[in-house]
Design a protein around this motif. Structure first.
Motif, PDB file in Angstrom:
ATOM      1  N   LEU A   1      50.903  36.162  51.701  1.00 39.87           N
ATOM      2  CA  LEU A   1      50.480  36.084  50.306  1.00 39.87           C
ATOM      3  C   LEU A   1      48.961  36.265  50.240  1.00 39.87           C
ATOM      4  CD1 LEU A   1      50.922  35.591  47.308  1.00 39.87           C
ATOM      5  CD2 LEU A   1      50.891  33.126  47.757  1.00 39.87           C
ATOM      6  N   VAL A   2      48.533  37.397  49.684  1.00 39.38           N
ATOM      7  CA  VAL A   2      47.112  37.719  49.589  1.00 39.38           C
ATOM      8  C   VAL A   2      46.843  38.305  48.204  1.00 39.38           C
ATOM      9  CG1 VAL A   2      45.172  38.952  50.627  1.00 39.38           C
ATOM     10  CG2 VAL A   2      47.176  38.366  52.035  1.00 39.38           C
ATOM     11  N   VAL A   3      45.837  37.781  47.537  1.00 46.18           N
ATOM     12  CA  VAL A   3      45.430  38.309  46.241  1.00 46.18           C
ATOM     13  C   VAL A   3      44.010  38.843  46.378  1.00 46.18           C
ATOM     14  CG1 VAL A   3      45.050  37.816  43.801  1.00 46.18           C
ATOM     15  CG2 VAL A   3      46.883  36.638  45.033  1.00 46.18           C
ATOM     16  N   VAL A   4      43.812  40.099  46.006  1.00 46.32           N
ATOM     17  CA  VAL A   4      42.504  40.742  46.133  1.00 46.32           C
ATOM     18  C   VAL A   4      42.005  41.134  44.752  1.00 46.32           C
ATOM     19  CG1 VAL A   4      41.218  42.680  47.116  1.00 46.32           C
ATOM     20  CG2 VAL A   4      43.067  41.605  48.426  1.00 46.32           C
ATOM     21  N   GLY A   5      40.759  40.822  44.480  1.00 50.01           N
ATOM     22  CA  GLY A   5      40.195  41.151  43.177  1.00 50.01           C
ATOM     23  C   GLY A   5      38.765  41.628  43.275  1.00 50.01           C
ATOM     24  N   TYR A   6      38.176  41.861  42.105  1.00 51.65           N
ATOM     25  CA  TYR A   6      36.797  42.339  42.058  1.00 51.65           C
ATOM     26  C   TYR A   6      35.953  41.391  41.210  1.00 51.65           C
ATOM     27  CZ  TYR A   6      38.015  44.009  37.362  1.00 51.65           C
ATOM     28  OH  TYR A   6      38.426  44.074  36.062  1.00 51.65           O
ATOM     29  N   LEU A   7      34.703  41.272  41.607  1.00 50.04           N
ATOM     30  CA  LEU A   7      33.733  40.499  40.849  1.00 50.04           C
ATOM     31  C   LEU A   7      32.603  41.440  40.475  1.00 50.04           C
ATOM     32  CD1 LEU A   7      32.608  37.799  39.802  1.00 50.04           C
ATOM     33  CD2 LEU A   7      31.576  37.448  42.049  1.00 50.04           C
ATOM     34  N   ASP A   8      32.437  41.637  39.179  1.00 44.03           N
ATOM     35  CA  ASP A   8      31.375  42.485  38.648  1.00 44.03           C
ATOM     36  C   ASP A   8      30.850  41.767  37.414  1.00 44.03           C
ATOM     37  OD1 ASP A   8      29.621  44.465  38.056  1.00 44.03           O
ATOM     38  OD2 ASP A   8      31.109  46.030  37.696  1.00 44.03           O
ATOM     39  N   PRO A   9      30.028  40.721  37.646  1.00 48.25           N
ATOM     40  CA  PRO A   9      29.638  39.804  36.570  1.00 48.25           C
ATOM     41  C   PRO A   9      29.269  40.521  35.280  1.00 48.25           C
ATOM     42  CG  PRO A   9      28.657  39.123  38.627  1.00 48.25           C
ATOM     43  CD  PRO A   9      29.293  40.457  38.885  1.00 48.25           C
ATOM     44  N   PRO A  10      29.818  40.013  34.166  1.00 50.71           N
ATOM     45  CA  PRO A  10      30.609  38.772  34.066  1.00 50.71           C
ATOM     46  C   PRO A  10      32.114  38.972  34.274  1.00 50.71           C
ATOM     47  CG  PRO A  10      30.226  39.631  31.883  1.00 50.71           C
ATOM     48  CD  PRO A  10      29.528  40.575  32.835  1.00 50.71           C
ATOM     49  N   LYS A  11      32.541  40.140  34.707  1.00 50.88           N
ATOM     50  CA  LYS A  11      33.960  40.426  34.852  1.00 50.88           C
ATOM     51  C   LYS A  11      34.501  39.966  36.200  1.00 50.88           C
ATOM     52  CE  LYS A  11      33.824  44.529  31.873  1.00 50.88           C
ATOM     53  NZ  LYS A  11      34.093  45.988  31.803  1.00 50.88           N
ATOM     54  N   LEU A  12      35.687  39.399  36.174  1.00 45.50           N
ATOM     55  CA  LEU A  12      36.426  39.031  37.380  1.00 45.50           C
ATOM     56  C   LEU A  12      37.871  39.418  37.141  1.00 45.50           C
ATOM     57  CD1 LEU A  12      36.734  37.555  40.134  1.00 45.50           C
ATOM     58  CD2 LEU A  12      37.113  35.448  38.835  1.00 45.50           C
ATOM     59  N   GLY A  13      38.423  40.287  37.968  1.00 48.34           N
ATOM     60  CA  GLY A  13      39.782  40.745  37.751  1.00 48.34           C
ATOM     61  C   GLY A  13      40.557  40.914  39.037  1.00 48.34           C
ATOM     62  N   PHE A  14      41.885  40.946  38.880  1.00 44.32           N
ATOM     63  CA  PHE A  14      42.786  41.101  40.027  1.00 44.32           C
ATOM     64  C   PHE A  14      43.791  42.193  39.681  1.00 44.32           C
ATOM     65  CE2 PHE A  14      41.046  36.866  40.221  1.00 44.32           C
ATOM     66  CZ  PHE A  14      40.712  36.725  41.556  1.00 44.32           C
ATOM     67  N   PRO A  15      43.472  43.440  40.028  1.00 44.86           N
ATOM     68  CA  PRO A  15      44.331  44.579  39.671  1.00 44.86           C
ATOM     69  C   PRO A  15      45.762  44.411  40.153  1.00 44.86           C
ATOM     70  CG  PRO A  15      42.221  45.345  40.524  1.00 44.86           C
ATOM     71  CD  PRO A  15      42.270  43.862  40.762  1.00 44.86           C
ATOM     72  N   GLY A  16      46.695  44.773  39.284  1.00 44.27           N
ATOM     73  CA  GLY A  16      48.108  44.755  39.642  1.00 44.27           C
ATOM     74  C   GLY A  16      48.829  43.475  39.315  1.00 44.27           C
ATOM     75  N   LEU A  17      48.123  42.426  38.910  1.00 43.67           N
ATOM     76  CA  LEU A  17      48.770  41.155  38.586  1.00 43.67           C
ATOM     77  C   LEU A  17      49.101  41.076  37.105  1.00 43.67           C
ATOM     78  CD1 LEU A  17      46.732  38.439  40.544  1.00 43.67           C
ATOM     79  CD2 LEU A  17      48.838  39.597  41.223  1.00 43.67           C
ATOM     80  N   PRO A  18      50.178  40.372  36.748  1.00 48.10           N
ATOM     81  CA  PRO A  18      50.453  40.099  35.331  1.00 48.10           C
ATOM     82  C   PRO A  18      49.268  39.364  34.711  1.00 48.10           C
ATOM     83  CG  PRO A  18      52.325  39.497  36.704  1.00 48.10           C
ATOM     84  CD  PRO A  18      51.195  39.790  37.635  1.00 48.10           C
ATOM     85  N   ALA A  19      49.027  39.608  33.436  1.00 45.20           N
ATOM     86  CA  ALA A  19      47.837  39.067  32.769  1.00 45.20           C
ATOM     87  C   ALA A  19      47.746  37.551  32.891  1.00 45.20           C
ATOM     88  CB  ALA A  19      47.840  39.483  31.295  1.00 45.20           C
ATOM     89  N   GLN A  20      48.877  36.848  32.733  1.00 46.62           N
ATOM     90  CA  GLN A  20      48.844  35.387  32.771  1.00 46.62           C
ATOM     91  C   GLN A  20      48.438  34.876  34.152  1.00 46.62           C
ATOM     92  OE1 GLN A  20      52.510  33.563  31.497  1.00 46.62           O
ATOM     93  NE2 GLN A  20      51.670  31.483  31.544  1.00 46.62           N
ATOM     94  N   LEU A  21      48.973  35.504  35.190  1.00 48.17           N
ATOM     95  CA  LEU A  21      48.637  35.099  36.556  1.00 48.17           C
ATOM     96  C   LEU A  21      47.198  35.481  36.896  1.00 48.17           C
ATOM     97  CD1 LEU A  21      49.545  33.835  39.187  1.00 48.17           C
ATOM     98  CD2 LEU A  21      50.527  36.034  39.857  1.00 48.17           C
ATOM     99  N   GLU A  22      46.767  36.636  36.435  1.00 49.04           N
ATOM    100  CA  GLU A  22      45.389  37.068  36.665  1.00 49.04           C
ATOM    101  C   GLU A  22      44.412  36.076  36.046  1.00 49.04           C
ATOM    102  OE1 GLU A  22      42.759  41.153  36.341  1.00 49.04           O
ATOM    103  OE2 GLU A  22      44.327  40.790  34.859  1.00 49.04           O
TER     104      GLU A  22
END
Length: 218
Positions: A150-171
């Motif tokens: 189980l690995v979740v990979v995301g991006y941090l580009d302040p002020p944005k933080l996101g996790f591509p491919g995840l449902p919005a609620q889980l993200e």
């Protein structure tokens, strides 16, 4: 595989990881029985008190033979020294440990909405953030190869933080867990989240990711 993180902003990080890769390198065609995580833990524990080979092997969960090899390699890099009661981290070893901890020390988190991540760890790397699923999967595969499913990979580009491919609620839930630690104040980077039990796998994977970004190989 495309090399992730070609824009990695290190600060002595490449040199630190190069030492770590030398300590864990294959010898006579065989991989040692210890990993990067064991090396960091050995330096950390030996910085607190002297330990003999048997005691260190128990603390690290290694065989005595693997611990003997680990000690020999750490001595060879002048990272530890032998004392009256065992081995202890040298000043060089302490400097290496400090550099590595600034790069690869996971931070605790908790995603209460997801049982498997109720107790979790994450690392934020100063890598070019992944923007699509192909880049996410490339980074994730490093951690999966170390045995963490189980690995979740995301991006941090302040002020944005996101996790591509995840449902919005889980993200949103994982995003809240990460930002609650104050990471949103950091610079641009890649965020990797795993269950707490995957701490060693996360450290080993991140070392390989940094090594690849530094042109050291995986």
């Amino acid at each position: 595989m495309r090399e992730p993180g070609t824009s990695y902003q290190l600060q002595g990080g490449c040199e630190a990881v190069a030492v770590l890769k030398r300590v864990t390198a294959a010898e006579r065609g065989g991989r040692p029985g210890f990993t990067s995580w064991h090396v960091v833990e050995a330096l950390r524990r030996l910085s607190r008190y002297e330990l003999g080979r048997i005691a260190l092997s128990r603390e690290l969960g290694l065989t005595e033979a693997s611990t003997k090899t680990l000690i020999r390699r750490l001595l060879g890099e002048s990272l530890i020294t032998k004392g009256d009661f065992g081995s202890r981290t040298t000043d060089r070893g302490l400097r290496l440990l400090s550099a590595l901890e600034s790069l690869i020390s996971p931070r605790e988190c908790s995603v209460t909405e997801l049982g498997d991540l109720r107790s979790c760890l994450f690392i934020t790397l100063s890598l070019e953030p992944p923007r699509d699923l192909t880049q996410v999967y490339e980074i994730r595969d490093y951690v999966v190869a170390e045995g963490c499913r189980l690995v979740v990979v995301g991006y941090l580009d302040p002020p944005k933080l996101g996790f591509p491919g995840l449902p919005a609620q889980l993200e949103e839930a994982i995003g809240r867990a990460v930002t609650s630690t104050g990471v949103s104040g950091a610079g641009k980077g890649t965020v990797i989240v795993v269950p707490s039990a995957c701490g060693p796998a996360l450290v080993n994977a991140v070392v390989d990711i940094i090594a690849r970004a530094c042109g050291l190989g995986a």
